[in-house]
Enzyme design. Structure first.
Site, mmCIF file in Angstrom:
data_model
loop_
_atom_site.group_PDB
_atom_site.id
_atom_site.type_symbol
_atom_site.label_atom_id
_atom_site.label_comp_id
_atom_site.label_asym_id
_atom_site.label_seq_id
_atom_site.Cartn_x
_atom_site.Cartn_y
_atom_site.Cartn_z
ATOM 1 N N THR A 1 -2.224 -5.070 2.461
ATOM 2 C CA THR A 1 -1.454 -6.304 2.689
ATOM 3 C C THR A 1 -1.696 -7.214 1.495
ATOM 4 O O THR A 1 -2.828 -7.666 1.280
ATOM 5 C CB THR A 1 -1.932 -7.008 3.978
ATOM 6 O OG1 THR A 1 -1.799 -6.105 5.069
ATOM 7 C CG2 THR A 1 -1.108 -8.260 4.242
ATOM 8 N N LYS B 1 5.830 -8.209 6.702
ATOM 9 C CA LYS B 1 4.459 -8.377 7.231
ATOM 10 C C LYS B 1 4.084 -9.863 7.285
ATOM 11 O O LYS B 1 3.523 -10.342 8.275
ATOM 12 C CB LYS B 1 3.493 -7.597 6.342
ATOM 13 C CG LYS B 1 2.024 -7.826 6.602
ATOM 14 C CD LYS B 1 1.468 -6.915 7.659
ATOM 15 C CE LYS B 1 0.005 -7.251 7.922
ATOM 16 N NZ LYS B 1 -0.559 -6.554 9.037
ATOM 17 N N LYS C 1 -6.175 -14.704 5.951
ATOM 18 C CA LYS C 1 -5.649 -14.100 4.713
ATOM 19 C C LYS C 1 -4.125 -13.954 4.790
ATOM 20 O O LYS C 1 -3.401 -14.348 3.868
ATOM 21 C CB LYS C 1 -6.289 -12.713 4.490
ATOM 22 C CG LYS C 1 -5.665 -11.935 3.355
ATOM 23 C CD LYS C 1 -6.034 -10.457 3.348
ATOM 24 C CE LYS C 1 -5.136 -9.712 2.372
ATOM 25 N NZ LYS C 1 -5.355 -8.266 2.357
HETATM 26 P P1 NAD Z 1 -11.919 -2.740 3.903
HETATM 27 O O1 NAD Z 1 -12.583 -3.798 3.107
HETATM 28 O O2 NAD Z 1 -12.628 -2.159 5.086
HETATM 29 O O3 NAD Z 1 -11.495 -1.512 2.951
HETATM 30 C C1 NAD Z 1 -11.114 -1.653 1.608
HETATM 31 C C2 NAD Z 1 -11.761 -0.505 0.845
HETATM 32 O O4 NAD Z 1 -11.329 -0.535 -0.513
HETATM 33 C C3 NAD Z 1 -13.294 -0.601 0.817
HETATM 34 O O5 NAD Z 1 -13.847 0.591 1.343
HETATM 35 C C4 NAD Z 1 -13.624 -0.771 -0.655
HETATM 36 O O6 NAD Z 1 -14.846 -0.155 -1.039
HETATM 37 C C5 NAD Z 1 -12.433 -0.106 -1.306
HETATM 38 N N1 NAD Z 1 -12.204 -0.507 -2.687
HETATM 39 C C6 NAD Z 1 -12.192 -1.750 -3.211
HETATM 40 N N2 NAD Z 1 -11.912 -1.698 -4.546
HETATM 41 C C7 NAD Z 1 -11.750 -0.388 -4.847
HETATM 42 C C8 NAD Z 1 -11.440 0.332 -6.044
HETATM 43 N N3 NAD Z 1 -11.255 -0.308 -7.196
HETATM 44 N N4 NAD Z 1 -11.361 1.670 -5.997
HETATM 45 C C9 NAD Z 1 -11.560 2.333 -4.824
HETATM 46 N N5 NAD Z 1 -11.843 1.722 -3.656
HETATM 47 C C10 NAD Z 1 -11.940 0.376 -3.672
HETATM 48 O O7 NAD Z 1 -10.512 -3.361 4.351
HETATM 49 P P2 NAD Z 1 -9.545 -2.830 5.511
HETATM 50 O O8 NAD Z 1 -9.805 -3.562 6.775
HETATM 51 O O9 NAD Z 1 -9.516 -1.347 5.487
HETATM 52 O O10 NAD Z 1 -8.144 -3.412 4.981
HETATM 53 C C11 NAD Z 1 -7.432 -2.804 3.916
HETATM 54 C C12 NAD Z 1 -6.090 -3.485 3.770
HETATM 55 O O11 NAD Z 1 -5.373 -3.371 5.009
HETATM 56 C C13 NAD Z 1 -6.188 -4.988 3.469
HETATM 57 O O12 NAD Z 1 -5.199 -5.324 2.556
HETATM 58 C C14 NAD Z 1 -5.973 -5.630 4.842
HETATM 59 O O13 NAD Z 1 -5.432 -6.932 4.745
HETATM 60 C C15 NAD Z 1 -4.991 -4.663 5.456
HETATM 61 N N6 NAD Z 1 -4.990 -4.629 6.933
HETATM 62 C C16 NAD Z 1 -6.155 -4.628 7.626
HETATM 63 C C17 NAD Z 1 -6.119 -4.594 9.008
HETATM 64 C C18 NAD Z 1 -7.398 -4.574 9.820
HETATM 65 O O14 NAD Z 1 -7.319 -4.787 11.046
HETATM 66 N N7 NAD Z 1 -8.548 -4.312 9.221
HETATM 67 C C19 NAD Z 1 -4.883 -4.574 9.683
HETATM 68 C C20 NAD Z 1 -3.705 -4.535 8.941
HETATM 69 C C21 NAD Z 1 -3.771 -4.568 7.552
#
Ligand code: NAD
Length: 293
Positions: free
Chosen positions: A96, A168, A243
């Site tokens: 997102t 979204k 966010k």
């Molecule tokens: P998270 O922080 O758990 O996962 C993000 C991952 O990206 C981490 O494991 C991190 O180590 C990895 N990362 C960061 N930089 C990196 C790089 N350069 N190379 C490789 N890996 C890298 O976050 P999440 O909850 O999984 O959310 C991910 C996305 O989904 C976000 O944009 C969030 O807004 C969106 N989202 C989350 C939810 C939710 O409920 N958690 C729901 C809908 C959308």
């Protein structure tokens, strides 16, 4: 079965990548946290040594990263994934992020690129019941629609580049506003001596009905599965809602759209997070409105 690269194996990306591996695809995975890579390897994915390596030779490359800067760096930065991917590869970002960055990355990749953010949260990622909202070329959407549906139950093509992120932002702005209004209604009902159940029965059959009430009711009791019944353990954390409201406010400012309700919801969630509610489910806003937490 397809050769798929997957980068970002956190709360969302981890289960999404595992669902693709379990479906029989050849999935090359990378995250900067090695343990997260190992959890995907356990179900048949292959560990890559870098984000770029996941993209080499893949037919579809997917990112699920925290924010716009991570997405821009991963695709367009030095040694980025776009440049090393096959010219025919379809690139998909499920993070997102803001609409402007999504459009910039789509224009800079030189490959068919889709922005495909999701709704449905961690449970949706684990159970493959996510909804994908997708922006980008029609032909690319049709090529990956089947793969998206192995991670979710719906994939909706919303228009050109950035349209997925736009959908979204609009959806979550409405979600935040209806949740805030629903919380306010329960607080007012408490003051008026009206029971939670009575208000629920009436509103769920009347014009005050919404998903925030009937699926995610912010008081315990009427909807047994809602986070209110487990002391507001997320669910969807208030920090993530904040966010998303920030992204909606940014889009509104850039386009000159009037979103006073969205702005009000942003202010409420910012206060809630500043008071320590960031890790609480977003329906826990009711505690702040009652003045109890
Ligand atoms: P998270 O922080 O758990 O996962 C993000 C991952 O990206 C981490 O494991 C991190 O180590 C990895 N990362 C960061 N930089 C990196 C790089 N350069 N190379 C490789 N890996 C890298 O976050 P999440 O909850 O999984 O959310 C991910 C996305 O989904 C976000 O944009 C969030 O807004 C969106 N989202 C989350 C939810 C939710 O409920 N958690 C729901 C809908 C959308």
């Amino acid at each position: 079965m397809a050769r798929i690269g997957f980068v970002g194996l956190g709360n969302m990306g981890g289960p999404m990548a595992r669902n693709l591996a379990k479906a029989g695809h050849a999935v090359a995975v990378f995250d900067i946290v090695p343990d997260l890579v190992a959890r995907c390897v356990e179900v048949g994915a292959t560990a890559a040594v870098s984000a770029a390596e996941t993209a080499r030779g893949a037919e579809v490359v997917i990112t699920m990263l925290p924010a716009g800067q991570h997405v821009r760096d991963a695709w367009l930065g030095a040694g980025g994934m776009a440049g090393v991917s096959a010219e025919t590869a379809i690139l998909v970002d499920c993070s997102t992020i803001d609409v402007a960055t999504a459009r910039e990355v789509a224009a800079g990749c030189g490959r068919p690129f889709l922005d495909a953010p999701v709704s449905g949260g961690v449970m949706g990622a684990e159970n493959a019941t996510l909804t994908f909202m997708v922006g980008g070329p029609d032909s690319a959407f049709h090529c990956v629609e089947g793969i998206l549906k192995q991670m979710g139950r719906a994939a909706i093509h919303c228009g050109e580049a950035g349209a997925g992120q736009a959908a979204k932002a609009c959806n979550n702005m409405v979600l935040a506003a209806t949740m805030a209004a629903t919380c306010e209604a329960f607080v007012l009902a408490e003051k008026l001596g009206l029971s939670h159940q009575a208000l629920f029965e009436v509103m769920s059959k009347s014009s005050g009905q919404s998903w925030s009430l009937t699926t995610y009711c912010p008081v315990p009791g009427p909807v047994p599965g809602s986070p209110a019944n487990r002391d507001y353990a997320p669910g969807f954390a208030a920090s993530l809602m904040l966010k998303d409201l920030g992204l909606a406010a940014e889009a509104a400012a850039q386009t000159g759209a009037a979103t006073p309700m969205g702005r009000q919801a942003l202010d409420l969630y910012r206060r809630f997070v500043e008071q320590g509610g960031g890790g609480t489910d977003f329906s826990g806003l009711i505690r702040m409105l009652r003045g109890t937490g």
